[in-house]
Design an enzyme around this catalytic site. Sequence first.
Site, PDB file in Angstrom:
ATOM      1  N   ARG A 135       5.051  -8.705  -8.032  1.00 48.55           N
ATOM      2  CA  ARG A 135       5.538  -7.774  -7.010  1.00 48.55           C
ATOM      3  C   ARG A 135       7.009  -8.100  -6.764  1.00 48.55           C
ATOM      4  O   ARG A 135       7.414  -9.264  -6.766  1.00 48.55           O
ATOM      5  CB  ARG A 135       4.750  -7.918  -5.682  1.00 48.55           C
ATOM      6  CG  ARG A 135       3.364  -7.249  -5.693  1.00 48.55           C
ATOM      7  CD  ARG A 135       3.466  -5.740  -5.776  1.00 48.55           C
ATOM      8  NE  ARG A 135       2.175  -5.059  -5.737  1.00 48.55           N
ATOM      9  CZ  ARG A 135       1.478  -4.707  -6.821  1.00 48.55           C
ATOM     10  NH1 ARG A 135       1.916  -5.023  -8.023  1.00 48.55           N
ATOM     11  NH2 ARG A 135       0.335  -4.055  -6.693  1.00 48.55           N
ATOM     12  N   GLU A 181      11.051   0.175  -4.926  1.00 47.63           N
ATOM     13  CA  GLU A 181      10.739   0.919  -6.150  1.00 47.63           C
ATOM     14  C   GLU A 181      10.775   2.404  -5.796  1.00 47.63           C
ATOM     15  O   GLU A 181      10.040   2.823  -4.897  1.00 47.63           O
ATOM     16  CB  GLU A 181       9.351   0.527  -6.683  1.00 47.63           C
ATOM     17  CG  GLU A 181       9.342  -0.862  -7.295  1.00 47.63           C
ATOM     18  CD  GLU A 181       7.983  -1.295  -7.824  1.00 47.63           C
ATOM     19  OE1 GLU A 181       7.084  -0.440  -8.003  1.00 47.63           O
ATOM     20  OE2 GLU A 181       7.818  -2.509  -8.057  1.00 47.63           O
ATOM     21  N   HIS A 234       7.844  -0.467 -13.373  1.00 49.00           N
ATOM     22  CA  HIS A 234       6.477  -0.799 -12.959  1.00 49.00           C
ATOM     23  C   HIS A 234       5.433  -0.123 -13.846  1.00 49.00           C
ATOM     24  O   HIS A 234       4.603   0.663 -13.366  1.00 49.00           O
ATOM     25  CB  HIS A 234       6.260  -0.423 -11.481  1.00 49.00           C
ATOM     26  CG  HIS A 234       5.105  -1.161 -10.866  1.00 49.00           C
ATOM     27  ND1 HIS A 234       4.983  -1.373  -9.511  1.00 49.00           N
ATOM     28  CD2 HIS A 234       3.993  -1.730 -11.393  1.00 49.00           C
ATOM     29  CE1 HIS A 234       3.864  -2.045  -9.252  1.00 49.00           C
ATOM     30  NE2 HIS A 234       3.250  -2.259 -10.388  1.00 49.00           N
TER      31      HIS A 234
END
Lengths: 315, 364
Positions: free
Chosen positions: B281, B310, B329
């Site tokens: 993360r 993000e 991601h």
Amino acid sequence: RCGGLLVRVPPLPAAGCKVSLWDSDEPIPRTDLLQGVSGAHGILCLLSDRIDAEVINAAGPNLKVISTLSVGFDHLAVGEIKKRGVRVGYTPDVLTDATAELTVALLLATARRIPEGVEEVKNGGWSSWKPLWLCGYGLSGSTVGVIGLGRIGLAIARRLKPFGVKRLLYSGRTSKPQAAEVDGEFASLDRLVSESDFVVVSCSLTPETQGLCDKALFSKMKKTAVFVNTSRGAVVNQEDLHEALSSGRIAAAGLDVTTPEPLPTDHPLLKLKNCVILPHIGSATYSTRGIMAELCANNLLAGLTGSAMPSELAL
Amino acid sequence: MWSSWSPLRRLQRIAVSASRPAAAGNNNYIGGMQRREQSALAHRVYITRKVPPEGLEIVRRCGRVKFELWDSDDPVPRDELLKKVKGVDGLLCMLTEKVDAELLDAAGPNLKVLSTMSVGFDHLCLDELKKRGIRVGYTPDVLTDAVAELTVALLLATSRRLIEAAHEAKTGGWGTWRTLWLCGYELANSTVGILGLGRIGVAIAERLKPFKVKKFLYTDVAPRPQLAEMINAEYVSLEELAKQSDFLAACCALTPETQGICNRKLFSQMKKNAIFINTSRGGIVNQEDLYEALSAGQIAAAGLDVTTPEPLPTDHPLFKLKNCVILPHIASASYTTRNAMSALAANNLLAGLRGEPMPKELEL
């Protein structure tokens, strides 16, 4: 007195030799090469130097040894060299790990769409996490086919195994006992290409393998298959590959080697999103290049003194 | 906004048969039972995204569920979400939805089960969920292979400078073969350190082993002997991990303890030739400190699949660095894996609604 033409390498032992060096990162022009080899006892060259009859004649009768900083030797006119009783040193094994590692890196980058991902991040294409965006093909449960299970092919297979590869096929002139280590299954080329999710080319360039990967081969592959070549560019018919990629005949391709090298920047393959091209960096790690240079120098010195080479190419 | 892979869109249209048409200009899709079949026994469910077809099909086939779907590839806006969850019995969400007191209050007392299509749960307020007796499903294991694979892919792309190299090939920087051009760092004879040894950490180490890694180290809140044994890894302190690793992969969950754990102190202890990889993360990394470390040459390079925020804004300083590779991601982004996550999330949801054991329930 011995003389040798070298290109820029990490420092190497030059015990009692008179050395002439092409002191540049750029290749030596042909005319300088032909001049420079005159009277030489030994030549240390790179894969970008074509050592043919013309060069060997220009060198003359002193020439005893050619030492190349590579494992490939398609740039050497082996027949001519053998005829004149000149010995050849090369660098197998020491670059196997780095090259196998780069091949797996390229396969993963291609299958998991890494350059595309990087580009989307840079150009604002990344908005949020999305369930189906940039999905790629995973190795888990897949069939991998290695064309040419030599030292490098086997090293590639070993590295792919723990990714959950279900089946490992390989093709070549004969089956190999060492394939048992990776549960490799010997298959015809046709069966390999039609059953594999990942096709990895790892064979040497010979008259038999020249243009092996052509329209016929690509037409037998799966639509979802990924094609990887880190052997030599000439094993692949590039027009046919472009056709296969742009028509969706196969999913994607990764190349570390092309024809020519460098590939011109306007080449159609460079425009395809599903084609990843690297500038022949298979063995490009600091430690490996250093070891290659040392081996290459030791091969040269052994050839000059008429002793056993650490790695001699059987002609 | 809509799925970019058109065959899957076609499949979804076929799988989701005609029902009440969505109102014009509205992304909400309402499916499941026909109006006349609705009964007090029907569970109402809201799904916060157009999930991959396998999961959607599972929900659609369930006779006792009436579902509403945010029929888009993009996240549902917050105000829309707060409206739509009113009175639902079950909620299927992505990691982009913050499930906090505000959302749970908006949903109301019917909400029995929350199913997230992710293995991470840092977007869920576990205290609030536990307080209200809501059960939680998540998707461990089904994504382990894909995530470990992408982590290794990112590590190799970073250590072997693939992005730089591909760029040179495209832009004319490629001359002929040169001996030291674009050299990288190889895994052979290296020490690999895992920060947070869970399922994913083990799977990464298993994939790295045949690259002739010399030693595996790990750090965690406490030793994990069973997992460590699988990969023959030695337990060390965070400081030792930093000092000894040639490759350091962060695989820990994001918790208050791990927030910002990869900071100036850690980077200053690392080797100059070390490669840092984060696919866990974004919040575990202090990005300013990372920028400093990379530009000062304190570490060799970094690869990130997760950032804060993000998406990362395109003018972020990390983009100026050649030795920083950033991905959007995509660690679990394989077709098979996303469909498996979707199916598992759907099955968790339905099991929770029936009051049965879930395939994968998160212990609160």
